[in-house]
Design an enzyme around this catalytic site. Structure first.
Site, PDB file in Angstrom:
ATOM      1  N   ASP A 222       0.907  -1.145   0.044  1.00 54.67           N
ATOM      2  CA  ASP A 222      -0.073   0.028   0.043  1.00 54.67           C
ATOM      3  C   ASP A 222       0.699   1.301   0.076  1.00 54.67           C
ATOM      4  OD1 ASP A 222      -1.773  -1.989   0.385  1.00 54.67           O
ATOM      5  OD2 ASP A 222      -2.684  -1.274   2.150  1.00 54.67           O
TER       6      ASP A 222
ATOM      7  N   ASP B 282       0.614   4.689  -2.418  1.00 53.73           N
ATOM      8  CA  ASP B 282       0.745   5.928  -1.905  1.00 53.73           C
ATOM      9  C   ASP B 282       1.769   6.862  -2.295  1.00 53.73           C
ATOM     10  OD1 ASP B 282      -1.668   5.005  -0.469  1.00 53.73           O
ATOM     11  OD2 ASP B 282      -0.812   4.681   1.436  1.00 53.73           O
TER      12      ASP B 282
ATOM     13  N   LYS C  57     -28.246 -12.784  -7.521  1.00 52.50           N
ATOM     14  CA  LYS C  57     -28.850 -11.528  -7.720  1.00 52.50           C
ATOM     15  C   LYS C  57     -28.555 -10.703  -6.669  1.00 52.50           C
ATOM     16  CE  LYS C  57     -33.610  -9.799  -8.597  1.00 52.50           C
ATOM     17  NZ  LYS C  57     -33.420  -8.490  -7.408  1.00 52.50           N
TER      18      LYS C  57
ATOM     19  N   ARG D 153     -30.848   3.422 -12.330  1.00 55.76           N
ATOM     20  CA  ARG D 153     -32.041   3.062 -13.458  1.00 55.76           C
ATOM     21  C   ARG D 153     -33.256   3.751 -13.449  1.00 55.76           C
ATOM     22  NH1 ARG D 153     -36.052  -0.926 -12.060  1.00 55.76           N
ATOM     23  NH2 ARG D 153     -36.889  -1.825 -13.931  1.00 55.76           N
TER      24      ARG D 153
ATOM     25  N   CYS E 202     -23.368  -3.616  33.822  1.00 50.45           N
ATOM     26  CA  CYS E 202     -23.284  -4.042  35.244  1.00 50.45           C
ATOM     27  C   CYS E 202     -22.190  -3.851  36.310  1.00 50.45           C
ATOM     28  CB  CYS E 202     -24.050  -5.325  35.495  1.00 50.45           C
ATOM     29  SG  CYS E 202     -23.793  -6.402  37.008  1.00 50.45           S
TER      30      CYS E 202
END
Ligand code: IVH
Length: 698
Positions: A37, A41, A125, A146, A441
């Site tokens: 990473d 960067d 789906k 949509r 508690c």
């Protein structure tokens, strides 16, 4: 721009953009990064610096432009050149719907009984929102919802913030003049849970489900807000066709379309399958239904599509739905039911959780009678009261929760919920510390509820693994004062068990045998079992690996603890405080004196690196003798890591009986495959087998 193009710095910027697109694709789409990473960067920062010096060089598809632009006033309407259709939905969750669909397709294609089975593509789906992505000459120029199918909204600014969506197509995609890709924007369940946690911690409204959270994020006027919400994407089709694709002599297939989408840089689910005939569709519905809870995202069914594109054209449309596809649903993950009472449960750490007792309701495949309300603030924010009708959600292995009150409200309504000021179990004062959302508690181990939970935690499979020591038995043992804490378990005899409810001789001796067997354990399991706040399974493993011996952990300074990877100040403090209490040390000593033991070593700092450190395994199917947990524990004890999915990073796939798509994927990627015997051989002698040499079944 001939002058700029000649500039070496301009060429560097373009090279950086290409490299960043490539690495983002490896990371976000393939889940298989090639660089750390920090290197990504660094490249991004270099590009940002060049673009800051030359603002006129910034291209719209630059990786620096994911979050650009200012908040909008509203969304412009977009007319879809190819309508975004809906799809016929079969709510009958039985196999019959798949067979009926196949029969209808065969009839409409005038196929006889002797004709071969129709080939379909079956897909999950996804439960998110449909998006159309328009690319011109390989560049993302517009993204639209949509809407009503004819006209949607221009959400380009927001969609650009989704890292899984390419701003620039890969490979042959760049040569296509105009292409509209369709797919689903969704939120993963873990991202959704984390987002709601953040919302709760800030006192903001939580989202009902990942779909609503995703839809809300896409419809933000400020793209910076969208960028802060973790969205994902799957491509599942093409709206506007590039001429050539699917028009060749063979007509092309939907399967090829999906492959092309992958090649152009889109994430396509690896759960899509080609199925020949209705029985295969029904089997797909069953298989996906069985693994639905284990998926990282919500799906509400599966979709069947005729694979041949020329047949899709022949079949055409009825009103607004294609004849060549249907959605076949699964049981709903949300249902309405009534709140009968709101109880307060006390957890292992004393945390009080309001729990709604519900009129039983079938949701996400099981009957639910309890659902969590998280904490007092949540009950107040959702204003849930006894007698209300509520929406209950159960998805994956997440515990069922009340997500909202559903109108109409009863008249008159019940009283608002108030957290009790005394623990409902032991009567100790309930406290809420500043900056904490939870009430607790204050009874500590005086509170039977906390003691019961501590014992159950200690005995659970992933800790000391005492089979048969379940809730009913622990309730009786603690209530009858037979067992006060975990150390008492090892003093139990037959006489103290026989005679308890549901405890015949046989089951009593089984429990005693399980207690005896649990004495031989691992340091990581033991540590996890102690129930130190913030020390989960993986922290326990890190501690065991780092220190090697329990005494080293008990005597570790804050500084020592902070040198363990992933241990921060909060965790270190919790461990330090735990072992600073004489009472806790005493329990540990009692357990050791009872014969609880584990192998110890000198700690990682001094020891040789473990033989399998840095190696990643994926387990699939049922192994002949080892359970999945055992196999995982043994791999981890040798320093290896067990991952959930196969990628090029995987060193070995361990495959058993009925191994599925992970094994296919391993073969496809050329990952080495082991059977159980191969795994055991590897654990015994890691030097003998390397991922390159194909041992086991391969
Ligand atoms: S295909 C003409 N495939 O379901 C067929 N839709 O379509 C067009 N959906 O809101 C849709 N997963 O966003 C297709 N694998 C999938 C899908 C899928 C989810 C959604 C889609 C739309 C609804 C009906």
């Amino acid at each position: 721009m001939p002058t700029a193009a000649a500039d070496p710095e301009w060429r560097r910027a373009e090279a950086l953009r290409q490299a960043l697109h490539h690495h983002a694709w490896r990371y976000y789409v393939l889940d298989d990064p090639e660089i750390p990473d920090i290197e990504y960067d660094r490249l991004l920062a270099e590009l940002q610096a060049i673009e800051a010096r030359h603002p006129d060089w910034v291209t719209p598809d630059s990786p620096t432009q994911r979050v650009g632009g200012r908040p909008l006033e509203g969304f412009d309407p977009v007319r879809h050149r190819v309508p975004m259709l809906s799809i016929r939905t079969e709510t009958d969750t039985e196999a019959g719907a798949a067979l009926a669909f196949d029969a209808r397709i065969r009839k409409e294609l005038a196929l006889g009984p002797d004709d071969p089975p129709v080939v379909y593509v079956a897909e999950p789906k996804f439960d998110g929102l449909a998006i159309g992505l328009l690319y011109e000459h390989g560049l993302l120029v517009r993204a639209a919802t949509r809407g009503d199918g004819e006209t949607g909204e221009d959400v380009t600014q927001n969609i650009r913030t989704i890292a899984q969506i390419p701003l620039r197509l890969r490979g042959a995609g760049t040569g296509i003049a105009r292409l509209e890709v369709r797919g689903e924007v969704y939120m993963r369940r873990d991202d959704f849970e984390a987002l709601n946690e953040r919302q709760r911690a800030r006192g903001d409204k939580t989202f009902v489900n990942p779909r609503n959270a995703a839809a809300g994020a896409v419809r933000q006027l400020d793209p910076a807000v969208t960028a802060s919400r973790p969205l994902s994407f799957f491509a599942y089709g093409v709206g506007e066709w590039p001429s050539g694709l699917g028009d060749g002599p063979e007509g092309g297939t939907h399967w090829q379309v999906l492959q092309a989408l992958r090649d152009w840089g889109f994430p396509v689910s690896d759960l899509v399958r080609r199925c020949a005939g209705g029985e295969a569709l029904a089997a797909y519905h069953r298989d996906i239904g069985a693994c639905r809870d284990a998926l990282p995202f919500d799906i509400d069914g599966v979709v069947y599509k005729v694979d041949r594109l020329d047949w899709q054209r022949v079949l055409g449309f009825v009103t607004r739905e294609p004849r060549w596809a249907i959605a076949h649903k699964f049981p709903a993950q949300e249902q309405l039911t009534r709140v009968l009472a709101i109880d307060v449960q006390v957890g292992r750490t004393g945390k009080l959780t309001p729990v709604a007792k519900l009129e039983p309701v079938f949701v996400g495949g099981v009957t639910v009678t309890n659902a969590t309300l998280h904490n007092a603030d949540e009950v107040a924010r959702k204003d849930v009261r006894v007698g209300d009708t509520v929406i209950v959600r159960r998805a994956g292995d997440v515990i069922p929760e009340v997500v909202a009150v559903a109108p109409p409200l009863p008249q008159p309504r019940g009283e608002p919920f108030v957290m009790p000021s005394a623990c409902p179990v032991c009567g100790s004062a309930v406290v809420r510390e500043a900056d904490e959302v939870d009430h607790r508690c204050s009874g500590g181990l005086y509170c039977p509820a906390q003691r019961k939970q501590a014992i159950l935690h200690f005995a659970q499979r992933r800790a000391m693994d005492i089979e048969g020591l379940g809730e009913k038995l622990v309730d009786q043992l603690v209530d009858g004062n037979v067992v006060r804490g975990v150390a008492d378990l090892y003093r139990l005899g037959l006489s103290s068990l026989v005679g308890l409810d549901r405890m015949a001789d046989k089951s009593a001796s089984n429990v005693l045998a399980a207690i005896e067997a649990s004495k031989s354990t691992t340091l990581a399991r033991f540590l996890f079992g102690l129930g130190i706040r913030h020390v989960g399974e993986s922290t326990a493993r890190d501690l065991a690996r780092h220190f090697g011996r329990l005494d080293a952990i008990m005597d570790a300074s804050m500084q020592d603890l902070l040198s363990v990877p992933d241990v921060g100040p909060v965790v270190a403090n919790s461990i330090h405080t735990f072992f600073a209490q004489p009472h806790n040390r005493e329990v540990v000593e009692q357990l050791r004196a009872s014969g609880v033991h584990w192998p110890e070593h000198d700690g990682e700092a001094r020891a040789e690196p473990l033989p399998l450190s840095g190696k990643t395994f994926v387990l699939t199917g049922t192994l002949p003798t080892l359970t999945r947990e055992d196999a995982k524990a043994r791999i981890e004890a040798a320093g290896g890591k067990v991952a959930g999915s196969v990628s090029r990073k995987t060193d070995w796939v361990v495959a058993g009986e009925a191994a599925g798509s992970k094994l296919d994927k391993a073969r496809e990627l050329g990952v080495a495959i082991l059977d159980e015997a191969g795994l055991i051989a590897l654990l015994d002698d890691p030097g003998a087998i390397s991922p390159g040499s194909d041992s086991g079944r391969g």
